[in-house]
Scaffold this motif. Structure first.
Motif, PDB file in Angstrom:
ATOM      1  N   SER A  12       1.001  -1.592   0.392  1.00 22.49           N
ATOM      2  CA  SER A  12      -0.216  -0.069  -0.087  1.00 22.49           C
ATOM      3  C   SER A  12       0.863   1.073   0.048  1.00 22.49           C
ATOM      4  O   SER A  12       2.018   1.187   0.651  1.00 22.49           O
ATOM      5  CB  SER A  12      -0.957  -0.021   0.780  1.00 22.49           C
ATOM      6  N   THR A  13       0.555   2.120  -0.781  1.00 19.01           N
ATOM      7  CA  THR A  13       1.088   3.407  -0.420  1.00 19.01           C
ATOM      8  C   THR A  13       0.029   4.654  -0.059  1.00 19.01           C
ATOM      9  O   THR A  13       0.234   5.240   0.824  1.00 19.01           O
ATOM     10  CB  THR A  13       1.699   4.214  -1.881  1.00 19.01           C
ATOM     11  N   ARG A  14      -0.834   4.901  -0.476  1.00 25.50           N
ATOM     12  CA  ARG A  14      -2.058   5.650   0.128  1.00 25.50           C
ATOM     13  C   ARG A  14      -2.095   5.156   1.113  1.00 25.50           C
ATOM     14  O   ARG A  14      -2.154   6.527   1.796  1.00 25.50           O
ATOM     15  CB  ARG A  14      -3.032   6.103  -0.981  1.00 25.50           C
ATOM     16  N   THR A  15      -2.948   4.593   1.479  1.00 30.63           N
ATOM     17  CA  THR A  15      -3.534   4.354   2.427  1.00 30.63           C
ATOM     18  C   THR A  15      -3.239   3.979   4.060  1.00 30.63           C
ATOM     19  O   THR A  15      -3.210   4.304   5.085  1.00 30.63           O
ATOM     20  CB  THR A  15      -4.703   2.589   2.189  1.00 30.63           C
ATOM     21  N   ARG A  18      -4.678  -4.084   6.992  1.00 31.79           N
ATOM     22  CA  ARG A  18      -4.621  -4.427   5.479  1.00 31.79           C
ATOM     23  C   ARG A  18      -3.675  -6.073   4.722  1.00 31.79           C
ATOM     24  O   ARG A  18      -3.398  -6.591   5.601  1.00 31.79           O
ATOM     25  CB  ARG A  18      -3.944  -3.847   3.490  1.00 31.79           C
ATOM     26  N   HIS A  54     -12.977  -1.922   1.463  1.00 30.05           N
ATOM     27  CA  HIS A  54     -12.385  -1.507   1.756  1.00 30.05           C
ATOM     28  C   HIS A  54     -12.995   0.204   2.400  1.00 30.05           C
ATOM     29  O   HIS A  54     -13.043   1.496   1.618  1.00 30.05           O
ATOM     30  CB  HIS A  54     -11.210  -0.700   0.461  1.00 30.05           C
ATOM     31  N   GLN A  92     -11.305   3.403   2.305  1.00 29.91           N
ATOM     32  CA  GLN A  92     -11.129   4.239   0.958  1.00 29.91           C
ATOM     33  C   GLN A  92     -12.519   4.921   0.355  1.00 29.91           C
ATOM     34  O   GLN A  92     -12.848   6.079  -0.483  1.00 29.91           O
ATOM     35  CB  GLN A  92     -10.981   3.230  -0.056  1.00 29.91           C
ATOM     36  N   PRO A 116      -9.574   5.526  -7.274  1.00 24.88           N
ATOM     37  CA  PRO A 116      -9.523   5.727  -6.090  1.00 24.88           C
ATOM     38  C   PRO A 116      -7.356   5.435  -5.808  1.00 24.88           C
ATOM     39  O   PRO A 116      -7.040   5.424  -4.909  1.00 24.88           O
ATOM     40  CB  PRO A 116      -9.205   4.288  -5.015  1.00 24.88           C
ATOM     41  N   GLY A 117      -6.892   5.132  -7.038  1.00 24.85           N
ATOM     42  CA  GLY A 117      -5.238   4.584  -6.921  1.00 24.85           C
ATOM     43  C   GLY A 117      -5.053   3.369  -6.463  1.00 24.85           C
ATOM     44  O   GLY A 117      -5.354   2.921  -5.992  1.00 24.85           O
ATOM     45  N   PRO A 118      -3.450   2.083  -6.827  1.00 21.50           N
ATOM     46  CA  PRO A 118      -3.137   2.605  -8.008  1.00 21.50           C
ATOM     47  C   PRO A 118      -3.687   2.970  -9.334  1.00 21.50           C
ATOM     48  O   PRO A 118      -4.805   2.280 -10.167  1.00 21.50           O
ATOM     49  CB  PRO A 118      -1.891   2.894  -7.763  1.00 21.50           C
TER      50      PRO A 118
HETATM   51  N1   CP Z   1      -6.420   3.678  -2.926  1.00 26.06           N
HETATM   52  C1   CP Z   1      -5.212   2.517  -2.224  1.00 26.06           C
HETATM   53  O1   CP Z   1      -6.356   1.278  -1.197  1.00 26.06           O
HETATM   54  O2   CP Z   1      -4.054   2.619  -2.623  1.00 26.06           O
HETATM   55  P1   CP Z   1      -3.208   1.609  -1.259  1.00 26.06           P
HETATM   56  O3   CP Z   1      -3.091   0.538  -1.951  1.00 26.06           O
HETATM   57  O4   CP Z   1      -1.460   2.634  -2.250  1.00 26.06           O
HETATM   58  O5   CP Z   1      -3.166   2.318  -0.191  1.00 26.06           O
END
Ligand code: CP
Length: 336
Positions: free
Chosen positions: A57-60, A109, A138, A141, A278-280
């Motif tokens: 994960s980056t964002r979460t 996660r 999720h 998100q 939501p990315g990525p």
């Molecule tokens: N949207 C999202 O969950 O991104 P990450 O996997 O980077 O957390």
């Protein structure tokens, strides 16, 4: 479920409409805090939040980390790839070990659906937050995305009910792409429906889940071109190559031709329609680079920014003092 007494956030399905609105309002308080010169409050001083990410994960992960720190909680970060999982330690023993260090919440996660609920059953007395489990849920998100959309509509005079600015009645949301493997889609459908939006799932049959009958409130289209000019929101999903069990679409080229937000399709959007993801992002697949970087009303960056405030609201709802005055807590700064 009452948010103030709930020990966990595992699924949007566990929340009432009032719970969802309460979390959006809490997120809004912490979005105001984020605008200050010192964007930090002592609301969770003395609490410890563990970030247990068994999947990348980056964002979460970063936004929960920042959210907890902005609330003055201590943060314990577990990195699966550098852990004793490689020596065969189980999920239960790993999370019991984290609990033994005296944490108040575990943000988890995991690639398996249901892992956060299982951890919640094991860790009595510790709040568990689902940061994404398999293709299941999720919730933060979806809440952050609904917050982002509602704030955009408020700022542009598009709110459905000025007296209840979180309502999305009359808003047509198209969730486009790999619905079958998307935990975001499952959580987002529930949040948007709870707030009064109409959701259309846009995907080929091979990327739709078999349990569609469980969601009678959504429409389905197999062609983006059929619905694009009726959408107020185009919410694109990542093609999840790591979760697809086989090649479920002819080719990436064919996918882009039928479901990608190309420049040509972007020109057909309503003037006040917004684009979300939501990315990525797989640039050039779900969305053309030129649309992502240059089109007006692309909210992808706002989704990330607001995700921090929304997650601060979630942590505060789970760990804050039940008798605390949220307004006063959010007003206190950390310079003492
Ligand atoms: N949207 C999202 O969950 O991104 P990450 O996997 O980077 O957390």
């Amino acid at each position: 479920m009452s948010v103030s007494s709930a020990p966990h956030l595992l699924s949007i399905d566990d929340l009432s409409v009032d719970d969802i609105v309460c979390l959006l309002e809490l997120g809004d308080r912490f979005a105001e805090v984020a605008e200050r010169a010192v964007p930090k409050v002592p609301a969770l001083r003395g609490k410890t939040v563990a970030l247990a990410f068994f999947e990348d994960s980056t964002r979460t992960r970063l936004s929960f980390d920042l959210a907890a720190k902005r609330l003055s909680a201590d943060v314990l970060t577990f990195t699966a790839s550098a852990s004793s999982l490689s020596k065969g330690e189980s999920l239960r023993d790993t999370t019991e070990t984290i609990r033994a260090m005296g944490v108040d919440a575990v943000v988890i996660r995991h690639r398996h659906a249901g892992a956060p609920a299982q951890v919640a059953a094991w860790l009595d007395g510790v709040s568990v937050v689902n940061a994404g489990d398999g293709a299941h849920q999720h919730p933060t998100q979806a809440l952050g995305d609904a917050y982002t959309l509602a704030k955009h509509r408020q700022a542009n005079g598009l709110a459905a009910e000025p007296a209840n600015p979180w309502r999305l009645d009359g808003t047509h949301v198209g969730i486009v792409g790999d619905i079958a493997h998307s935990r975001v889609a499952r959580s987002a459908m529930a949040v948007y429906a709870a707030l009064g939006a109409h959701v259309t799932l846009v995907a080929p049959p091979t990327l739709l889940p078999v349990e569609l009958s469980a969601w009678p409130h959504v429409s389905v289209s197999h062609r983006l071109d059929e619905v694009i000019d009726s959408l107020d929101v185009v919410s694109l999903l990542r093609m999840q190559r790591e979760r697809a069990s086989s090649d479920v679409f002819g080719s990436v080229r064919e996918y882009v031709d039928r479901y990608g937000l190309t420049l040509e399709r972007a020109c057909r959007l309503k003037p006040d329609a917004v684009v979300m993801h939501p990315g990525p992002v797989n640039r050039g697949v779900e969305i053309a680079s030129g649309v992502m970087d240059a089109a007006p009303n692309v909210l992808i960056g706002h989704q990330v920014t607001h995700g921090v405030a929304l997650r601060a609201g979630v942590l505060y709802a789970l760990l804050g003092r039940a008798d605390a005055d949220v307004e006063a807590e959010a007003s206190r700064d950390d310079r003492r």
